[in-house]
Design an enzyme around this catalytic site. Structure first.
Site, short mmCIF file in Angstrom:
data_model
loop_
_atom_site.label_atom_id
_atom_site.label_comp_id
_atom_site.label_asym_id
_atom_site.label_seq_id
_atom_site.Cartn_x
_atom_site.Cartn_y
_atom_site.Cartn_z
N LYS A 63 25.89 -44.73 -17.55
CA LYS A 63 26.22 -44.21 -16.23
C LYS A 63 25.44 -44.92 -15.12
CE LYS A 63 29.34 -41.19 -17.36
NZ LYS A 63 30.74 -41.34 -16.93
N ILE A 109 28.19 -29.05 -13.96
CA ILE A 109 29.51 -28.56 -13.52
C ILE A 109 29.92 -27.38 -14.39
CG2 ILE A 109 31.89 -29.23 -13.05
CD1 ILE A 109 29.78 -30.87 -11.51
N ASN A 160 43.25 -35.67 -18.19
CA ASN A 160 43.97 -34.45 -18.58
C ASN A 160 43.06 -33.29 -18.94
OD1 ASN A 160 43.11 -35.60 -21.05
ND2 ASN A 160 44.84 -34.70 -22.17
N ARG A 161 41.77 -33.41 -18.63
CA ARG A 161 40.85 -32.30 -18.88
C ARG A 161 39.60 -32.44 -18.02
NH1 ARG A 161 39.72 -33.44 -25.11
NH2 ARG A 161 41.99 -33.61 -24.96
N TYR A 186 23.90 -42.43 -22.88
CA TYR A 186 24.76 -41.95 -21.79
C TYR A 186 24.17 -42.32 -20.42
CZ TYR A 186 27.57 -38.57 -19.10
OH TYR A 186 28.43 -37.98 -18.21
#
Length: 247
Positions: free
Chosen positions: A157, A186, A24-25, A153
């Site tokens: 990943k 991004i 949703n985001r 992180y």
């Protein structure tokens, strides 16, 4: 469960049943919207915020097996067995190694890596019955390129690559593919808020000379989950403007 649809438009059982975690985001929303525009039946998991119009929203935390199972049951009851799973939900707890607590490390790994394992395992039941399925794991350029302050992180990943390749060897003969899409920098509210000098430093390392739009990531995810990419599995597809040079 929360569902939004266009007023006066009856629900149609068309397209595939697609589930995007954390949809949703940000990048997850762009991915969900891309599948929706493709005519698919799109469901998302979310922890807070609103559910975009036209999608089935199910509140779920991917660190909780019971919530994951309940979310899949809701989606299956409404849209049918999940045919396309996009494991996108993730968190960051950035800090340098000597300041990183064990909780900072394990929380990120539990959400980003083990959370992906949970949803993949649950989705595989229906995919095995259907003898088809598409799984796309959303990684990051830092997963293979590395990034200071992101040991937790980056580790989470990078681990997605091992999942995708092992799963391909286990389930590839059942018509199920599993691939990794690894975005670079991004355009988001977060990057827009960075000081101009910091943005320029990042841009100088990207051969394309710009940040990507979330739609550019979504388009690749949608394609690799399509029939056109049926013979691609266990691959890592970077969407980073050449930053990692294919890792």
């Amino acid at each position: 469960m929360q569902e939004q649809d266009t007023a006066g438009t009856p629900e149609k059982k068309t397209g595939r049943s697609v589930l995007v975690t954390g949809g949703n985001r940000g990048i997850g929303l762009a991915i969900a919207q891309s599948f929706l525009a493709n005519g698919d039946r799109v469901a998302i998991t979310y922890r807070s915020g609103n559910v975009p119009a036209g999608m089935l929203g199910v509140k779920a935390d991917v660190t909780d097996n019971a919530q994951v199972d309940a979310a899949f049951s809701e989606v299956e009851n409404t849209h049918g067995a999940v045919e396309v799973l996009i494991a996108n939900a993730g968190i960051t707890r950035d800090t340098l190694l000597l300041r990183m607590s064990e909780t900072d490390f394990t929380d990120v790994v539990d959400t980003n890596l083990t959370g992906s394992f949970r949803v993949i395992k649950r989705a595989s039941r229906g995919m095995l019955r259907l003898r088809k399925g598409r799984i796309v794991l959303i990684s990051s350029v830092s997963g293979l390129y590395g990034a200071p302050g992101q040991i937790n992180y980056s580790a989470s990943k990078a681990g997605l690559v091992g999942i995708a390749r092992s799963l391909t060897r286990e389930l590839g003969s059942r018509g199920i593919t599993c691939n990794v899409v690894a975005p670079g920098f991004i355009n988001t509210d977060m990057t827009a808020a960075l000081p101009a000098e910091t943005q320029q430093t990042y841009l100088s390392s990207i051969p394309a000379g710009r940040f990507a739009d979330a739609d550019e990531v979504a388009n690749v995810v949608r394609w690799v989950a399509s029939d056109e990419a049926a013979y691609i599995s266990g691959a890592v597809i970077p969407v980073d403007g050449g930053l990692g040079m294919g890792h």
